[in-house]
Design a protein around this motif. Sequence first.
Motif: not given
Length: 380
Positions: A327, A330, A334, A348, A353
Amino acid sequence: MRCCSFVALFFISGAAIQPTFAQSNSPANAAQVTSSSTQSSGEENVDNEERVEITQQVNPASERVEPTRDDKKMPASRGQLPQSANQWLAELQNIITNANFQVSFVQTVAGKETIPYLWRHGILDDGTELEQLNLQNGPGRELIRVNDVVSVFEPDVQPYSLRSKHINGPIPSALLYHPEQLSEAYEFVAVGRARVAGRSAQQIRIVSRDNTRFGYQLWLDESSGMLLKLNMLDLQGALLEQIQVTAYAISPAPADYFSRINTASLPPPMALSNTPNRAHKWDVTYLPAGMREIKQDTRRLALTGQVVEYKLFSDGLVDVSVYVQPAEDAVGETFALRNELSTFLTLTDGKAQVTVVGEIPLQTANAIATSLRPVSNVNE
């Protein structure tokens, strides 16, 4: 099995094949392998065989296709037609595998330009199996298969070869060659007789057993079993993609085109790297019925250079790619995106993610993404 091409805009495989770029290497350069006529127009590619506009060469006395190699291997006399969907798919598999044929078809995606293809198949007297798929518009792209080696010729890329028993084109190879492998994921339903481009055809529906994937309709020619049309439909029944055959011919001998292929000049098959992959820390715990993992490795993001875990799943008709990264690495928030036929979903949540890419409905991609779980026995 078909790959999602647009995912290449986002990811580059660390273990994937990387063809060498050349100054100017187009399918026209396949003249070194074939003749200079390989990239001519569709009308010129008929190889002195009468072009048939969805009216193939049929013996009027028996209403059956003239055999190509051996009467025992070609579809049986049409005195008694197949009854079930599985029997009709066996007819398709039989003719695709054993016949000398030439097919012109177009691929149409909703809202996109129609793309024309020329597809040939032949078997020489010594048993050598040959296949060609030629993109007819623009600079062109040509694939030539000799037994289990597929050679690829495309613009600005050095020609290369891979080991494969089938050419990966717009028509899923599993549907053509191994329909029995799809029975766990899909139900095949014989709808009955219809007409396609003036010919009598048998319509078959392909339905996802758990309603998690798109559906298909296909029409097979009653005289030969040849595919005439293939539709992909969304869950509401709207047309997403269509393959429409515009002309085909079945002949006793392979097309003259195949006699011009110099197999010694085809590039040798590329060796795939067997570099061991690091253990994955995450696993997908939900998959649609009949879908299974067929590949696992680590890849590198093209935009950021970050390493991600990668899994490829398939049910034979549909491929789904899943990418997982920590994450803290990431990229973006999203989001969900539909590009032509494919869904691109990124979530995520917690420590990871996950990105899911494939020709599947959004709700199916979401179910796969949210099923991600850490693997407890992985060494940190």
